[in-house]
Design a protein around this motif. Structure first.
Motif, short mmCIF file in Angstrom:
data_model
loop_
_atom_site.label_atom_id
_atom_site.label_comp_id
_atom_site.label_asym_id
_atom_site.label_seq_id
_atom_site.Cartn_x
_atom_site.Cartn_y
_atom_site.Cartn_z
N PHE A 126 -12.78 -5.15 0.81
CA PHE A 126 -11.78 -4.72 1.79
C PHE A 126 -10.73 -5.81 1.97
CE2 PHE A 126 -9.89 -3.90 5.87
CZ PHE A 126 -9.83 -2.52 5.95
N SER A 127 -11.16 -7.06 2.11
CA SER A 127 -10.23 -8.18 2.29
C SER A 127 -9.32 -8.36 1.08
CB SER A 127 -11.00 -9.47 2.56
OG SER A 127 -11.71 -9.39 3.76
N ALA A 128 -9.89 -8.22 -0.11
CA ALA A 128 -9.09 -8.36 -1.32
C ALA A 128 -8.02 -7.28 -1.41
CB ALA A 128 -9.99 -8.32 -2.55
N ASN A 129 -8.39 -6.05 -1.08
CA ASN A 129 -7.42 -4.96 -1.10
C ASN A 129 -6.36 -5.14 -0.02
OD1 ASN A 129 -8.05 -2.91 -3.23
ND2 ASN A 129 -10.06 -3.14 -2.31
N ALA A 130 -6.74 -5.66 1.13
CA ALA A 130 -5.77 -5.93 2.19
C ALA A 130 -4.78 -7.00 1.73
CB ALA A 130 -6.47 -6.36 3.47
N ALA A 131 -5.28 -7.99 0.99
CA ALA A 131 -4.39 -9.02 0.46
C ALA A 131 -3.40 -8.43 -0.54
CB ALA A 131 -5.21 -10.13 -0.20
N VAL A 132 -3.83 -7.46 -1.33
CA VAL A 132 -2.93 -6.79 -2.26
C VAL A 132 -1.82 -6.07 -1.49
CG1 VAL A 132 -2.75 -4.92 -3.96
CG2 VAL A 132 -4.61 -6.57 -4.12
N VAL A 133 -2.19 -5.39 -0.41
CA VAL A 133 -1.19 -4.69 0.40
C VAL A 133 -0.18 -5.68 0.97
CG1 VAL A 133 -0.82 -3.35 2.51
CG2 VAL A 133 -2.68 -2.73 0.96
N ARG A 134 -0.67 -6.79 1.51
CA ARG A 134 0.23 -7.81 2.07
C ARG A 134 1.16 -8.37 1.00
NH1 ARG A 134 -4.37 -9.21 4.94
NH2 ARG A 134 -4.91 -10.82 3.43
N THR A 135 0.62 -8.67 -0.17
CA THR A 135 1.42 -9.24 -1.24
C THR A 135 2.46 -8.25 -1.74
OG1 THR A 135 -0.41 -10.66 -1.91
CG2 THR A 135 1.32 -10.31 -3.52
N ALA A 136 2.06 -7.00 -1.92
CA ALA A 136 3.02 -5.98 -2.35
C ALA A 136 4.13 -5.80 -1.33
CB ALA A 136 2.30 -4.66 -2.60
N ASP A 137 3.77 -5.85 -0.06
CA ASP A 137 4.78 -5.73 1.00
C ASP A 137 5.75 -6.91 0.94
OD1 ASP A 137 5.88 -4.47 3.41
OD2 ASP A 137 5.07 -6.24 4.45
N GLU A 138 5.22 -8.11 0.77
CA GLU A 138 6.08 -9.30 0.67
C GLU A 138 7.00 -9.21 -0.54
OE1 GLU A 138 3.41 -12.62 0.63
OE2 GLU A 138 2.77 -12.29 2.70
N MET A 139 6.47 -8.71 -1.65
CA MET A 139 7.29 -8.58 -2.86
C MET A 139 8.39 -7.54 -2.66
SD MET A 139 4.37 -8.87 -5.81
CE MET A 139 5.50 -8.54 -7.13
N ASN A 140 8.07 -6.45 -2.00
CA ASN A 140 9.09 -5.44 -1.71
C ASN A 140 10.18 -6.00 -0.81
OD1 ASN A 140 8.01 -3.38 -3.25
ND2 ASN A 140 6.79 -2.56 -1.57
N LYS A 141 9.79 -6.77 0.21
CA LYS A 141 10.77 -7.39 1.10
C LYS A 141 11.65 -8.37 0.33
CE LYS A 141 8.15 -6.96 5.38
NZ LYS A 141 7.39 -7.67 6.40
N ALA A 142 11.04 -9.17 -0.56
CA ALA A 142 11.81 -10.13 -1.33
C ALA A 142 12.79 -9.41 -2.26
CB ALA A 142 10.88 -11.02 -2.16
N LEU A 143 12.37 -8.32 -2.85
CA LEU A 143 13.26 -7.55 -3.72
C LEU A 143 14.43 -6.98 -2.94
CD1 LEU A 143 13.88 -6.33 -6.48
CD2 LEU A 143 12.40 -4.41 -5.88
N LEU A 144 14.15 -6.45 -1.76
CA LEU A 144 15.22 -5.91 -0.94
C LEU A 144 16.20 -7.01 -0.51
CD1 LEU A 144 13.31 -3.31 1.26
CD2 LEU A 144 14.92 -2.86 -0.59
N ASP A 145 15.68 -8.20 -0.23
CA ASP A 145 16.56 -9.32 0.13
C ASP A 145 17.46 -9.70 -1.06
OD1 ASP A 145 15.54 -9.41 2.68
OD2 ASP A 145 14.17 -11.09 2.27
N ILE A 146 16.91 -9.66 -2.25
CA ILE A 146 17.69 -10.01 -3.45
C ILE A 146 18.78 -8.97 -3.67
CG2 ILE A 146 17.59 -10.16 -5.97
CD1 ILE A 146 14.79 -11.41 -5.62
#
Length: 73
Positions: A51-71
């Motif tokens: 569960f924790s590993a999958n939650a980390a994937v969600v957080r990382t994907a969200d951060e990557m999406n935010k970074a892409l939108l900022d770019i």
């Protein structure tokens, strides 16, 4: 392939694994139930880690999406 959807499904499956193990552990008071406490403890730890590993994937994907939108902005 959507990593957030995949991770959300992984979190759902880990939650189901944990709940099933918890229910088996709760049956320890029943004299007819043959519950292996060590195996159930390992199962619960594994489900928690998944569960924790999958939650980390969600957080990382969200951060990557935010970074892409900022770019792109």
């Amino acid at each position: 392939m959507d990593p957030i959807a995949t991770a959300a499904y992984g979190m759902f499956q880990a939650s189901k694994r944990f709940e099933a193990s918890a229910l088996r552990t709760a049956q320890m008071g029943d004299p007819e139930a043959q519950v292996d406490l060590v195996a159930e403890t390992v199962e619960q730890i594994g489900a928690k880690t998944a569960f924790s590993a999958n939650a980390a994937v969600v957080r990382t994907a969200d951060e990557m999406n935010k970074a892409l939108l900022d770019i792109l902005a």
